[in-house]
Design an enzyme around this catalytic site. Structure first.
Site, PDB file in Angstrom:
ATOM      1  N   HIS A 161       0.830  -1.215   0.000  1.00 22.74           N
ATOM      2  CA  HIS A 161       0.000   0.000   0.000  1.00 22.74           C
ATOM      3  C   HIS A 161       0.867   1.269   0.000  1.00 22.74           C
ATOM      4  O   HIS A 161       0.416   2.325   0.445  1.00 22.74           O
ATOM      5  CB  HIS A 161      -0.948   0.052   1.212  1.00 22.74           C
ATOM      6  CG  HIS A 161      -1.656  -1.230   1.504  1.00 22.74           C
ATOM      7  ND1 HIS A 161      -2.904  -1.530   0.999  1.00 22.74           N
ATOM      8  CD2 HIS A 161      -1.264  -2.314   2.224  1.00 22.74           C
ATOM      9  CE1 HIS A 161      -3.261  -2.738   1.414  1.00 22.74           C
ATOM     10  NE2 HIS A 161      -2.277  -3.243   2.149  1.00 22.74           N
ATOM     11  N   SER A 282      15.637  21.753 -15.422  1.00 19.97           N
ATOM     12  CA  SER A 282      14.514  22.643 -15.671  1.00 19.97           C
ATOM     13  C   SER A 282      15.061  23.967 -16.188  1.00 19.97           C
ATOM     14  O   SER A 282      16.114  24.425 -15.744  1.00 19.97           O
ATOM     15  CB  SER A 282      13.742  22.872 -14.369  1.00 19.97           C
ATOM     16  OG  SER A 282      13.010  24.077 -14.441  1.00 19.97           O
ATOM     17  N   LYS A 288      16.723  21.790 -10.184  1.00 17.68           N
ATOM     18  CA  LYS A 288      15.990  20.577 -10.552  1.00 17.68           C
ATOM     19  C   LYS A 288      16.794  19.575 -11.366  1.00 17.68           C
ATOM     20  O   LYS A 288      17.597  19.926 -12.216  1.00 17.68           O
ATOM     21  CB  LYS A 288      14.747  20.963 -11.370  1.00 17.68           C
ATOM     22  CG  LYS A 288      13.715  21.713 -10.557  1.00 17.68           C
ATOM     23  CD  LYS A 288      12.719  20.781  -9.912  1.00 17.68           C
ATOM     24  CE  LYS A 288      11.639  20.458 -10.929  1.00 17.68           C
ATOM     25  NZ  LYS A 288      10.595  19.633 -10.363  1.00 17.68           N
ATOM     26  N   GLU A 295       9.792   8.858 -16.487  1.00 16.57           N
ATOM     27  CA  GLU A 295       8.404   9.286 -16.726  1.00 16.57           C
ATOM     28  C   GLU A 295       7.933   8.890 -18.119  1.00 16.57           C
ATOM     29  O   GLU A 295       6.800   8.449 -18.318  1.00 16.57           O
ATOM     30  CB  GLU A 295       8.290  10.800 -16.548  1.00 16.57           C
ATOM     31  CG  GLU A 295       8.544  11.249 -15.114  1.00 16.57           C
ATOM     32  CD  GLU A 295       8.721  12.755 -15.037  1.00 16.57           C
ATOM     33  OE1 GLU A 295       7.745  13.438 -14.732  1.00 16.57           O
ATOM     34  OE2 GLU A 295       9.836  13.248 -15.308  1.00 16.57           O
TER      35      GLU A 295
END
Ligand code: ARG
Length: 463
Positions: A161, A282, A288, A295
């Site tokens: 979970h 970024s 970043k 992704e």
């Protein structure tokens, strides 16, 4: 062929050529040119067979086979002018062959149809993909294996979970993916075996009256045997669906690993650092480092599963045998295959370059009362308590630690004895995460010894 505007391949009964829109919707050359090598291999095998069976003169077959090689090299070097008016790769190749060798080219299509031709070409293409996937999956498994070897005893939290459940080892987690990708590999190998039968010689749908030798062409193309039913041979696309189904499951596995890498590389987790080679920055936030490759791999399943659903939908309800609907079998499979292969390569690179933050993993492994089960097991083993009672006592201890704002091993013996007076100092030996994982020695468990057994097994299988 008196009317130049009608199609030279099938226009005998046509007075006029097709409308431009008709040509646009009908043509597949924009995408099926990717079948060129397979088409030419199929035609060369067919030509050799036509000569061997005495259906065409050996000299004509030789000219076809030579000429087809010329066509192939023109296509490979980009010197080939594909024509939409010639619809597809089959007619483009044949028309060019006629320009090169003349009349004899017209005999190539004896005892054959574009229906068995395209079924053969596409099968060969998908079969090649199964072979390519096998190597890519093996490389990914090896990258995971290297990670597992490095961290067979690094402890980390195991989750259910997405809540901390029990400590596990990094190696064990990596090896879980080795198992998944091994099953993927087996699915492709299994599909490849089933698809390795030749449709060639089924002709339009009913077979042919020419004395062709289907065993010979099957063998020349590396098929195990000819398909046994000509109607099935021209109308079956199960092989493409099996490829897409296997790719979908594998892409789903890739998406799960990607998701973990996205979570693990976040500032909140800091379990891993992705290499610069597989991250991006970024343009506005200088701090970043984004896990874009993970992704994108996570997202690739969309188009791969989409292609699977699309082809199932195309094939659903189609009456036997060939219908032009089936021309819609290729484009999305090509796209799915390209993206799946890219995703596999990117994942392999990411896993190889990945560095685990061993101390962050270990610190996290002890949070969330992750050794509560070890404590309950100790109560059963040492004090002889029934497991249900031990579960209850442990729950009380967890609540106590939670109220105090500490982890289980931070409770004093006196505090523990307030909950159950038979508890002894020995209990602390099982509350450490290293002891916890070392104790899980059941077959397939997370103990480093078990993980090393599995690593050794897979190293041998992949060698
Ligand atoms: N381009 C066609 C396809 O991809 C080849 C087969 C055409 N056959 C036919 N009877 N029109 O399916």
């Amino acid at each position: 062929m008196s009317d130049k505007s009608s199609n030279q391949m099938w226009g005998g009964r046509f007075a006029a050529g097709p409308d431009a829109i008709m040509e646009a919707i009908n043509a597949s050359i924009g995408f099926d040119q990717r079948l060129a090598a397979q088409d030419i291999a199929g035609s060369r095998a067919h030509a050799a067979m036509l000569a061997a069976t005495g259906i065409v003169e050996p000299s004509d077959a030789d000219a076809m086979r030579e000429g087809l090689l010329t066509v192939l090299s023109e296509i490979e070097t980009g010197d080939f002018a594909f024509s939409t008016a010639l619809e597809d790769i089959h007619m483009n190749v044949e028309a060019r062959l006629r320009e090169i060798i003349g009349e004899a080219a017209g005999r190539l299509h004896t005892g054959r149809s574009r229906n068995d031709q395209v079924a053969t070409d596409f099968r060969l293409w998908v079969r090649d993909q199964c072979d390519a996937v096998d190597g890519a999956l093996k490389a990914l498994m090896q990258a995971l294996l290297a990670q597992a070897e490095a961290g067979a005893d690094w402890v980390m939290p195991g989750f259910t979970h997405l809540q901390v459940a029990q400590p596990v080892t990094w190696g064990h987690h990596m090896m879980a993916y080795v198992e998944m990708f091994a099953r993927d590999r087996a699915r492709f190998a299994d599909a490849r075996k089933r698809m390795n039968e030749s449709p060639l010689g089924a002709a339009a749908l009913a077979g042919t009256s020419f004395p062709i030798d289907r065993e010979m062409t099957a063998q020349a193309l590396g098929f195990d045997r000819p398909m046994a039913n000509s109607l099935d041979a021209v109308s079956d696309r199960d092989f493409a669906l099996e490829y897409l189904a296997a790719a979908s499951i594998s892409a789903m596995h890739l998406s799960r690993l990607s998701e973990e890498l996205v979570i693990w590389s976040s500032a909140q987790f800091r379990f891993v650092t992705l290499s610069d080679r597989f991250s991006t920055g970024s343009s506005i936030m200088p701090q970043k480092k984004n896990p874009d490759a993970a992704e994108l791999i996570r997202a690739k399943i969309g188009r791969i599963f989409g292609a699977n659903v699309a082809l199932m939908t195309v094939m659903k309800g189609l009456p036997l045998t060939y219908s032009k609907d089936m021309q819609e079998d290729k484009e999305q499979l090509f796209d799915a295959a390209d993206n799946y292969m890219l995703a596999l390569a990117a994942m392999e690179g990411m896993v190889r370059d990945l560095s685990a933050n061993v101390s962050a993993l270990e610190a996290a492994a002890g949070t969330g009362f992750s050794t509560a089960t070890d404590l309950a097991d100790w109560l059963v083993r040492v004090l002889g308590m029934p497991f249900r009672d031990a579960h209850h006592v442990t729950g009380t201890l967890v609540a106590k630690a939670e109220a105090k704002g500490c982890d289980l091993p931070d409770l004093s013996l006196a505090e523990m004895q307030e909950v159950h007076d038979a508890i002894t100092g020995d209990v602390f030996t099982v509350l450490g995460v290293h002891n916890s994982v070392a104790s899980r020695t059941s077959y397939g468990g997370t103990a480093p010894a078990q993980v090393r057994t599995q690593i050794a097994r897979w190293t041998e299988i992949l060698a």
